[in-house]
Design an enzyme around this catalytic site. Sequence first.
Site, mmCIF file in Angstrom:
data_model
loop_
_atom_site.group_PDB
_atom_site.id
_atom_site.type_symbol
_atom_site.label_atom_id
_atom_site.label_comp_id
_atom_site.label_asym_id
_atom_site.label_seq_id
_atom_site.Cartn_x
_atom_site.Cartn_y
_atom_site.Cartn_z
ATOM 1 N N GLU A 161 -19.414 -38.400 9.948
ATOM 2 C CA GLU A 161 -19.535 -39.822 9.688
ATOM 3 C C GLU A 161 -18.811 -40.776 10.726
ATOM 4 O OE1 GLU A 161 -18.663 -41.884 5.991
ATOM 5 O OE2 GLU A 161 -17.543 -40.160 5.536
ATOM 6 N N SER A 200 -29.086 -10.740 27.604
ATOM 7 C CA SER A 200 -29.867 -11.802 27.049
ATOM 8 C C SER A 200 -31.030 -12.390 28.058
ATOM 9 C CB SER A 200 -28.719 -13.176 26.803
ATOM 10 O OG SER A 200 -27.603 -12.687 26.323
ATOM 11 N N GLY A 201 -30.742 -12.492 29.155
ATOM 12 C CA GLY A 201 -31.563 -13.025 30.232
ATOM 13 C C GLY A 201 -32.688 -11.969 30.448
ATOM 14 N N ARG A 259 -1.593 -20.455 34.300
ATOM 15 C CA ARG A 259 -0.878 -20.839 35.524
ATOM 16 C C ARG A 259 -1.008 -22.448 35.800
ATOM 17 N NH1 ARG A 259 -5.589 -19.330 39.764
ATOM 18 N NH2 ARG A 259 -7.232 -20.470 38.706
ATOM 19 N N HIS A 316 -21.653 -39.738 3.750
ATOM 20 C CA HIS A 316 -20.424 -40.041 3.285
ATOM 21 C C HIS A 316 -20.233 -38.932 1.944
ATOM 22 C CE1 HIS A 316 -16.634 -41.777 2.196
ATOM 23 N NE2 HIS A 316 -16.832 -41.942 1.055
ATOM 24 N N TYR A 350 -11.920 -20.812 27.806
ATOM 25 C CA TYR A 350 -12.475 -20.554 26.276
ATOM 26 C C TYR A 350 -12.269 -19.288 25.757
ATOM 27 C CZ TYR A 350 -17.057 -18.267 27.274
ATOM 28 O OH TYR A 350 -17.974 -17.576 27.370
ATOM 29 N N GLY A 371 -11.074 -15.405 33.792
ATOM 30 C CA GLY A 371 -12.201 -15.672 34.428
ATOM 31 C C GLY A 371 -13.336 -14.668 34.365
ATOM 32 N N CYS A 412 -23.741 -10.570 25.647
ATOM 33 C CA CYS A 412 -23.393 -11.289 24.282
ATOM 34 C C CYS A 412 -23.522 -10.714 23.145
ATOM 35 C CB CYS A 412 -24.738 -12.339 24.495
ATOM 36 S SG CYS A 412 -25.056 -13.373 23.028
ATOM 37 N N TYR A 427 -32.696 -5.089 19.695
ATOM 38 C CA TYR A 427 -33.192 -5.395 21.125
ATOM 39 C C TYR A 427 -33.983 -4.368 21.792
ATOM 40 C CZ TYR A 427 -30.592 -9.758 21.896
ATOM 41 O OH TYR A 427 -30.126 -11.216 22.108
ATOM 42 N N GLU A 480 -9.965 -18.581 22.701
ATOM 43 C CA GLU A 480 -10.506 -17.957 21.138
ATOM 44 C C GLU A 480 -9.733 -16.813 20.899
ATOM 45 O OE1 GLU A 480 -15.172 -19.679 22.235
ATOM 46 O OE2 GLU A 480 -14.762 -17.601 22.747
ATOM 47 N N CYS A 489 -20.331 -13.049 22.875
ATOM 48 C CA CYS A 489 -20.391 -14.037 21.624
ATOM 49 C C CYS A 489 -20.496 -13.405 20.253
ATOM 50 C CB CYS A 489 -21.837 -14.667 21.803
ATOM 51 S SG CYS A 489 -22.530 -14.826 23.439
ATOM 52 N N LYS A 522 -17.367 -11.381 19.066
ATOM 53 C CA LYS A 522 -16.418 -12.508 19.015
ATOM 54 C C LYS A 522 -16.586 -13.505 17.733
ATOM 55 C CE LYS A 522 -17.180 -16.311 20.889
ATOM 56 N NZ LYS A 522 -17.541 -17.298 22.018
ATOM 57 N N GLY A 563 -6.621 -19.664 30.533
ATOM 58 C CA GLY A 563 -6.493 -20.939 29.773
ATOM 59 C C GLY A 563 -8.095 -21.322 29.366
HETATM 60 C C1 LIG Z 1 -15.666 -12.610 25.339
HETATM 61 C C2 LIG Z 1 -17.149 -13.259 25.584
HETATM 62 C C3 LIG Z 1 -17.394 -14.350 24.561
HETATM 63 C C4 LIG Z 1 -18.697 -15.223 25.061
HETATM 64 N N1 LIG Z 1 -19.009 -16.205 24.135
HETATM 65 C C5 LIG Z 1 -19.981 -16.781 24.174
HETATM 66 C C6 LIG Z 1 -20.471 -17.728 23.297
HETATM 67 O O1 LIG Z 1 -19.950 -18.022 22.332
HETATM 68 N N2 LIG Z 1 -21.706 -18.436 23.642
HETATM 69 C C7 LIG Z 1 -22.307 -18.311 24.830
HETATM 70 O O2 LIG Z 1 -23.468 -18.863 25.012
HETATM 71 N N3 LIG Z 1 -21.987 -17.238 25.815
HETATM 72 C C8 LIG Z 1 -20.885 -16.670 25.594
HETATM 73 N N4 LIG Z 1 -20.553 -15.734 26.430
HETATM 74 C C9 LIG Z 1 -21.383 -15.680 27.711
HETATM 75 C C10 LIG Z 1 -22.421 -14.619 27.464
HETATM 76 O O3 LIG Z 1 -22.191 -13.441 26.961
HETATM 77 C C11 LIG Z 1 -23.130 -14.570 28.853
HETATM 78 O O4 LIG Z 1 -23.252 -15.735 29.353
HETATM 79 C C12 LIG Z 1 -24.748 -13.674 28.570
HETATM 80 O O5 LIG Z 1 -24.586 -12.520 27.963
HETATM 81 C C13 LIG Z 1 -25.310 -13.865 30.084
HETATM 82 O O6 LIG Z 1 -26.427 -12.819 29.772
HETATM 83 P P1 LIG Z 1 -27.199 -12.022 31.271
HETATM 84 O O7 LIG Z 1 -28.296 -11.785 30.627
HETATM 85 O O8 LIG Z 1 -26.830 -12.916 32.505
HETATM 86 O O9 LIG Z 1 -26.183 -11.018 31.566
HETATM 87 P P2 LIG Z 1 -25.347 -9.764 30.460
HETATM 88 O O10 LIG Z 1 -25.551 -10.225 29.008
HETATM 89 O O11 LIG Z 1 -24.139 -9.662 30.979
HETATM 90 O O12 LIG Z 1 -26.454 -8.518 30.644
HETATM 91 C C14 LIG Z 1 -26.255 -7.876 31.923
HETATM 92 C C15 LIG Z 1 -26.484 -6.266 31.623
HETATM 93 O O13 LIG Z 1 -27.029 -5.778 32.926
HETATM 94 C C16 LIG Z 1 -26.409 -4.428 32.830
HETATM 95 N N5 LIG Z 1 -26.269 -4.206 34.176
HETATM 96 C C17 LIG Z 1 -25.424 -4.523 35.281
HETATM 97 N N6 LIG Z 1 -25.734 -3.896 36.454
HETATM 98 C C18 LIG Z 1 -26.746 -3.114 36.397
HETATM 99 C C19 LIG Z 1 -27.509 -2.115 36.861
HETATM 100 N N7 LIG Z 1 -27.142 -2.092 38.318
HETATM 101 N N8 LIG Z 1 -28.306 -1.407 36.439
HETATM 102 C C20 LIG Z 1 -28.734 -1.338 34.996
HETATM 103 N N9 LIG Z 1 -28.031 -2.238 34.268
HETATM 104 C C21 LIG Z 1 -27.170 -3.149 34.822
HETATM 105 C C22 LIG Z 1 -25.114 -4.620 32.214
HETATM 106 O O14 LIG Z 1 -24.581 -3.491 31.398
HETATM 107 C C23 LIG Z 1 -25.293 -5.433 30.911
HETATM 108 O O15 LIG Z 1 -25.841 -5.025 29.788
HETATM 109 C C24 LIG Z 1 -19.279 -14.895 26.306
HETATM 110 C C25 LIG Z 1 -19.072 -13.796 27.094
HETATM 111 C C26 LIG Z 1 -17.823 -13.331 26.829
HETATM 112 C C27 LIG Z 1 -17.485 -12.109 27.835
#
Ligand SMILES: Cc1cc2nc3c(=O)[nH]c(=O)nc-3n(C[C@H](O)[C@H](O)[C@H](O)COP(=O)(O)OP(=O)(O)OC[C@H]3O[C@@H](n4cnc5c(N)ncnc54)[C@H](O)[C@@H]3O)c2cc1C
Length: 452
Positions: free
Chosen positions: A434, A15-16, A191, A429, A170, A254, A43, A90, A174, A48, A51, A168
């Site tokens: 509400e 995402s980032g 725990r 309502h 999210y 975690g 994500c 993407y 979920e 996300c 899921k 314990g």
């Molecule tokens: C089961 C689950 C459910 C979630 N549900 C939600 C939700 O409902 N709402 C929400 O806001 N967030 C949710 N999240 C969290 C969300 O997915 C993350 O916060 C988000 O994806 C973070 O984005 P990012 O770009 O930091 O990293 P990521 O999306 O993890 O992307 C990192 C990428 O880097 C790649 N990578 C790593 N190392 C290397 C390397 N050395 N060279 C090349 N590529 C590499 C990986 O393969 C990966 O594709 C959930 C997470 C999980 C696991």
Amino acid sequence: MAEFDVDLFVIGGGSGGVRAARIAAGHGARVMIAEEYRMGGTCVIRGCVPKKLLVYASHIHHEIEDAATFDWPTLIANKDKEIARLEAAYTANVEKSGARIVKTRAVFEDAHSLRLGTGETIKSKYVLIATGGAPNHGAAIPGIEHVISSNEVFHLKSLPKRILIQGGGYIALEFACIFAGFGCDVTLVYRGENILRGFDEDVRIHVRSEIEKEGITVLTGCTVSKVDKHGNEFTSHLSNGSSIASDQVMFAIGRHPNVANLGLEKADVAINPRNGGIAVDNFSRTSVPNIYAIGDVTHRLNLTPVAIREGHAFADTVFGKRTVEVDHAEIPTAVFSQPEVGTVGLTEAQGRAQFSHVDIYKSDFKPMKATMSGRDTRILMKLVVDATTDRVVGCHIVGDGAAEMVQLLGIAVKMKATKADFDATMALHPTAAEELVTMRTPSARHVRQAAE
Ligand SMILES: Cc1cc2nc3c(=O)[nH]c(=O)nc-3n(C[C@H](O)[C@H](O)[C@H](O)COP(=O)(O)OP(=O)(O)OC[C@H]3O[C@@H](n4cnc5c(N)ncnc54)[C@H](O)[C@@H]3O)c2cc1C
């Protein structure tokens, strides 16, 4: 300019990273982005999005309770089709922006050089670390090899009749609700003394009671110490001496930032000793001036919209001649459990620690929908108000639609709405929401004593 092959090298196509690459390319930078697994990251591929698709499916299943028309492999195949479509979107959007994707792992050789899995070395003026995070395995207990994480759960060949989930937070909650919605027998092992640590205490109590009513067994104050496999069945031995048989065991205990084996030491990038993520300042700059880090790898607030904002702000600041700082306060979040949790701002405990006079408004009621079905479920709505300024500093909802409600409430809280503003808003309502504008009398008033 021959000194560098590109202006920006992004490690990680999640995402980032994707947002940063597109925006930087839009500002005219020459951008390369490396992804070692699948474009879209956690994500889109295993977080996300898949899921939420399973949450929807389990809701439908639960509501119509027609197991005969339900087929797990078809559901997973449909989910995979949608994920593949998003992955392609993407990829196309990044390419359209002018950034170049390299489908390989990238690691540092020094602060400006990245070695690709192909053996090639790329020199870049700036580097953005956006490698995300991964599930924790926890202690190496006997039988840990039989345990799956959220990475594998999306690819189960069949729906387990019984599942034990340890955790314990999210994600654990979920998945417990997803499987319970599909009619599985679910045991949640945690725990601590109650699930959803960090959430408002009333929310924690309410959610636990609701999921227990749905038939989920919640065992707190214990851990899984050993897992045995016999044929297709597993026996989880717990620290309290009991053991539980199931067809699947999942740990969601975690996540940790992906900082290992990246060559960070070669580039001199410092780790934040408090959380194990990459240490960054308010502009996501690391200890090295040309290297930035965003998203889960910094272990600040591990949410998709946060990673996207941080990536966008980085690209604007470094390539767009516009300094942008991300505001990490009052971020709305949800737990897509059944019932849902939506929350924004401070918990009651945080409010009372921060303000001398705090009013709590609380309502716990049976939703209209359930009055007809007779389903035993209750909604919780809670407002935390700084009584000195009348500002609503926290909103917490447990019930159907909580996530959607809290996204909108987040605007009011961000705009510093007061309780009087809530009261001045006409009720719509008949809705559950509400209640948020009709709670007149505080259920508790807290005044901090001077000695406290
Ligand atoms: C089961 C689950 C459910 C979630 N549900 C939600 C939700 O409902 N709402 C929400 O806001 N967030 C949710 N999240 C969290 C969300 O997915 C993350 O916060 C988000 O994806 C973070 O984005 P990012 O770009 O930091 O990293 P990521 O999306 O993890 O992307 C990192 C990428 O880097 C790649 N990578 C790593 N190392 C290397 C390397 N050395 N060279 C090349 N590529 C590499 C990986 O393969 C990966 O594709 C959930 C997470 C999980 C696991």
